[in-house]
Design a protein around this motif. Structure first.
Motif, PDB file in Angstrom:
ATOM      1  N   PHE A   1       0.737  -1.163  -0.100  1.00 22.55           N
ATOM      2  CA  PHE A   1       0.071  -0.035   0.120  1.00 22.55           C
ATOM      3  C   PHE A   1       0.958   1.203  -0.156  1.00 22.55           C
ATOM      4  O   PHE A   1       1.742   1.445   1.118  1.00 22.55           O
ATOM      5  CB  PHE A   1      -1.047   0.023   1.130  1.00 22.55           C
ATOM      6  N   TRP A   2       0.906   1.763  -1.208  1.00 21.35           N
ATOM      7  CA  TRP A   2       1.952   3.195  -1.288  1.00 21.35           C
ATOM      8  C   TRP A   2       1.246   3.799  -2.381  1.00 21.35           C
ATOM      9  O   TRP A   2       0.213   3.715  -2.891  1.00 21.35           O
ATOM     10  CB  TRP A   2       3.108   2.428  -1.438  1.00 21.35           C
ATOM     11  N   ASP A   3       1.973   5.183  -2.351  1.00 23.91           N
ATOM     12  CA  ASP A   3       1.932   6.123  -3.525  1.00 23.91           C
ATOM     13  C   ASP A   3       2.558   5.689  -4.856  1.00 23.91           C
ATOM     14  O   ASP A   3       3.674   5.771  -4.952  1.00 23.91           O
ATOM     15  CB  ASP A   3       2.577   7.344  -2.995  1.00 23.91           C
ATOM     16  N   SER A   4       1.565   5.127  -5.637  1.00 18.90           N
ATOM     17  CA  SER A   4       2.047   4.341  -6.965  1.00 18.90           C
ATOM     18  C   SER A   4       2.517   5.677  -7.968  1.00 18.90           C
ATOM     19  O   SER A   4       3.404   5.317  -8.967  1.00 18.90           O
ATOM     20  CB  SER A   4       0.790   3.763  -7.515  1.00 18.90           C
ATOM     21  N   ASN A   5       2.425   6.826  -7.531  1.00 22.65           N
ATOM     22  CA  ASN A   5       3.016   7.935  -8.338  1.00 22.65           C
ATOM     23  C   ASN A   5       4.464   8.034  -8.119  1.00 22.65           C
ATOM     24  O   ASN A   5       5.434   8.532  -8.999  1.00 22.65           O
ATOM     25  CB  ASN A   5       2.332   9.255  -8.260  1.00 22.65           C
ATOM     26  N   LEU A   6       4.995   7.823  -6.809  1.00 25.09           N
ATOM     27  CA  LEU A   6       6.280   7.697  -6.411  1.00 25.09           C
ATOM     28  C   LEU A   6       7.015   6.554  -5.874  1.00 25.09           C
ATOM     29  O   LEU A   6       8.303   6.530  -6.461  1.00 25.09           O
ATOM     30  CB  LEU A   6       6.521   8.985  -5.215  1.00 25.09           C
ATOM     31  N   ASP A   7       6.324   5.601  -5.237  1.00 21.28           N
ATOM     32  CA  ASP A   7       6.913   4.303  -5.020  1.00 21.28           C
ATOM     33  C   ASP A   7       6.903   3.350  -6.146  1.00 21.28           C
ATOM     34  O   ASP A   7       6.276   3.496  -7.058  1.00 21.28           O
ATOM     35  CB  ASP A   7       6.287   3.971  -3.886  1.00 21.28           C
ATOM     36  N   GLY A   8       7.838   2.284  -5.896  1.00 22.79           N
ATOM     37  CA  GLY A   8       7.560   1.458  -6.788  1.00 22.79           C
ATOM     38  C   GLY A   8       8.638  -0.028  -6.476  1.00 22.79           C
ATOM     39  O   GLY A   8       9.331   0.129  -5.244  1.00 22.79           O
ATOM     40  N   SER A   9       8.741  -0.795  -7.514  1.00 19.65           N
ATOM     41  CA  SER A   9       9.499  -2.060  -7.172  1.00 19.65           C
ATOM     42  C   SER A   9       9.879  -2.691  -8.245  1.00 19.65           C
ATOM     43  O   SER A   9       9.605  -2.343  -9.443  1.00 19.65           O
ATOM     44  CB  SER A   9       8.343  -3.210  -6.399  1.00 19.65           C
ATOM     45  N   VAL A  10      11.213  -3.303  -8.315  1.00 22.89           N
ATOM     46  CA  VAL A  10      11.806  -4.062  -9.377  1.00 22.89           C
ATOM     47  C   VAL A  10      11.803  -5.645  -8.839  1.00 22.89           C
ATOM     48  O   VAL A  10      12.183  -5.841  -7.609  1.00 22.89           O
ATOM     49  CB  VAL A  10      13.119  -3.351  -9.489  1.00 22.89           C
ATOM     50  N   ALA A  11      11.633  -6.566  -9.477  1.00 29.06           N
ATOM     51  CA  ALA A  11      11.886  -7.969  -9.362  1.00 29.06           C
ATOM     52  C   ALA A  11      12.785  -8.714 -10.436  1.00 29.06           C
ATOM     53  O   ALA A  11      12.805  -8.431 -11.559  1.00 29.06           O
ATOM     54  CB  ALA A  11      10.450  -8.548  -9.510  1.00 29.06           C
ATOM     55  N   ILE A  12      13.816  -9.103  -9.770  1.00 25.24           N
ATOM     56  CA  ILE A  12      15.089  -9.602 -10.650  1.00 25.24           C
ATOM     57  C   ILE A  12      15.049 -11.207 -10.491  1.00 25.24           C
ATOM     58  O   ILE A  12      15.066 -11.681  -9.366  1.00 25.24           O
ATOM     59  CB  ILE A  12      16.285  -9.282 -10.376  1.00 25.24           C
ATOM     60  N   LYS A  13      15.225 -12.040 -11.547  1.00 24.60           N
ATOM     61  CA  LYS A  13      15.123 -13.499 -11.671  1.00 24.60           C
ATOM     62  C   LYS A  13      16.385 -13.716 -12.289  1.00 24.60           C
ATOM     63  O   LYS A  13      16.582 -13.351 -13.368  1.00 24.60           O
ATOM     64  CB  LYS A  13      14.163 -14.286 -12.126  1.00 24.60           C
ATOM     65  N   TRP A  14      17.305 -14.288 -11.822  1.00 21.78           N
ATOM     66  CA  TRP A  14      18.628 -14.920 -12.172  1.00 21.78           C
ATOM     67  C   TRP A  14      19.067 -16.135 -12.026  1.00 21.78           C
ATOM     68  O   TRP A  14      18.519 -16.996 -10.682  1.00 21.78           O
ATOM     69  CB  TRP A  14      19.736 -14.000 -11.407  1.00 21.78           C
ATOM     70  N   GLU A  15      19.493 -16.850 -12.616  1.00 23.51           N
ATOM     71  CA  GLU A  15      20.066 -18.237 -12.605  1.00 23.51           C
ATOM     72  C   GLU A  15      21.280 -18.538 -13.302  1.00 23.51           C
ATOM     73  O   GLU A  15      21.697 -18.166 -14.262  1.00 23.51           O
ATOM     74  CB  GLU A  15      18.714 -19.156 -13.079  1.00 23.51           C
ATOM     75  N   ASN A  16      21.809 -19.791 -12.709  1.00 19.68           N
ATOM     76  CA  ASN A  16      22.988 -20.341 -13.344  1.00 19.68           C
ATOM     77  C   ASN A  16      22.830 -21.877 -13.495  1.00 19.68           C
ATOM     78  O   ASN A  16      21.336 -22.070 -13.204  1.00 19.68           O
ATOM     79  CB  ASN A  16      24.453 -19.888 -12.749  1.00 19.68           C
ATOM     80  N   ASN A  17      23.775 -22.525 -13.340  1.00 17.26           N
ATOM     81  CA  ASN A  17      23.658 -24.048 -13.914  1.00 17.26           C
ATOM     82  C   ASN A  17      23.237 -24.855 -12.509  1.00 17.26           C
ATOM     83  O   ASN A  17      22.500 -25.705 -12.312  1.00 17.26           O
ATOM     84  CB  ASN A  17      24.667 -24.698 -14.229  1.00 17.26           C
ATOM     85  N   SER A  18      23.321 -24.017 -11.090  1.00 21.13           N
ATOM     86  CA  SER A  18      23.075 -24.678 -10.020  1.00 21.13           C
ATOM     87  C   SER A  18      22.008 -24.033  -9.222  1.00 21.13           C
ATOM     88  O   SER A  18      21.488 -24.638  -8.089  1.00 21.13           O
ATOM     89  CB  SER A  18      24.281 -25.016  -9.088  1.00 21.13           C
ATOM     90  N   MET A  19      21.762 -22.880  -9.427  1.00 23.19           N
ATOM     91  CA  MET A  19      20.894 -22.280  -8.575  1.00 23.19           C
ATOM     92  C   MET A  19      19.994 -21.128  -9.259  1.00 23.19           C
ATOM     93  O   MET A  19      20.388 -20.649 -10.234  1.00 23.19           O
ATOM     94  CB  MET A  19      21.538 -21.583  -7.076  1.00 23.19           C
ATOM     95  N   HIS A  20      18.909 -20.669  -8.499  1.00 30.56           N
ATOM     96  CA  HIS A  20      18.160 -19.482  -8.900  1.00 30.56           C
ATOM     97  C   HIS A  20      17.988 -18.546  -7.786  1.00 30.56           C
ATOM     98  O   HIS A  20      18.381 -18.910  -6.675  1.00 30.56           O
ATOM     99  CB  HIS A  20      16.731 -19.767  -8.933  1.00 30.56           C
ATOM    100  N   CYS A  21      18.166 -17.248  -8.142  1.00 32.33           N
ATOM    101  CA  CYS A  21      18.345 -16.162  -7.133  1.00 32.33           C
ATOM    102  C   CYS A  21      17.194 -15.266  -7.559  1.00 32.33           C
ATOM    103  O   CYS A  21      17.045 -14.740  -8.889  1.00 32.33           O
ATOM    104  CB  CYS A  21      19.571 -15.375  -7.458  1.00 32.33           C
ATOM    105  N   ILE A  22      16.397 -14.953  -6.547  1.00 34.45           N
ATOM    106  CA  ILE A  22      15.149 -13.879  -6.852  1.00 34.45           C
ATOM    107  C   ILE A  22      15.039 -12.859  -5.848  1.00 34.45           C
ATOM    108  O   ILE A  22      15.483 -12.935  -4.696  1.00 34.45           O
ATOM    109  CB  ILE A  22      13.725 -14.567  -6.698  1.00 34.45           C
ATOM    110  N   VAL A  23      15.538 -11.612  -6.735  1.00 32.02           N
ATOM    111  CA  VAL A  23      15.662 -10.559  -5.710  1.00 32.02           C
ATOM    112  C   VAL A  23      14.345  -9.555  -5.930  1.00 32.02           C
ATOM    113  O   VAL A  23      14.093  -9.286  -7.129  1.00 32.02           O
ATOM    114  CB  VAL A  23      16.847  -9.682  -6.168  1.00 32.02           C
ATOM    115  N   ASN A  24      13.925  -8.995  -4.809  1.00 30.97           N
ATOM    116  CA  ASN A  24      12.670  -7.882  -5.025  1.00 30.97           C
ATOM    117  C   ASN A  24      13.281  -6.641  -4.328  1.00 30.97           C
ATOM    118  O   ASN A  24      13.720  -6.975  -2.992  1.00 30.97           O
ATOM    119  CB  ASN A  24      11.581  -8.573  -4.410  1.00 30.97           C
TER     120      ASN A  24
END
Length: 109
Positions: A80-103
């Motif tokens: 619950f935030w001010d959608s005009n100013l606030d925000g988010s980024v979701a990143i999905k990264w992977e290699n041969n042995s793992m997944h990394c998810i950063v929000n």
């Protein structure tokens, strides 16, 4: 003076976080003994980098590292935030042995 919105920073946020993820995890294999340290270090470095990029936001970073396998994972979040100013980024990264998810959440103050 109008405050900058998080949406204007999304490309920089994404690229800087990707660089940090690649730098830390790029050549590593999943290791359960080290993964807790990786998640903590990555989260801290992302926040530090983003504060240097723009200190007009409070940042919240979550990082999940999963070993690759047959297990599924589902995740959701809402804010619950001010959608005009606030925000988010979701990143999905992977290699041969793992997944990394950063929000990354940026909240103006």
């Amino acid at each position: 003076m109008q405050q900058e919105s998080f949406s204007s920073l999304k490309n920089d946020v994404n690229s800087r976080a990707q660089q940090l993820i690649n730098g830390l995890l790029g050549n590593k294999e999943y290791n359960q003994e080290e993964v807790q340290q990786w998640t903590a270090h990555l989260s801290e470095e992302i926040v530090k980098t983003l504060k240097e990029l723009n200190s007009n936001f409070k940042y919240c970073v979550s990082c999940i590292i999963l070993q690759k396998g047959d297990a599924g994972m589902h995740m959701s979040s809402t804010c619950f935030w001010d959608s005009n100013l606030d925000g988010s980024v979701a990143i999905k990264w992977e290699n041969n042995s793992m997944h990394c998810i950063v929000n990354i959440y940026g909240i103006a103050f």
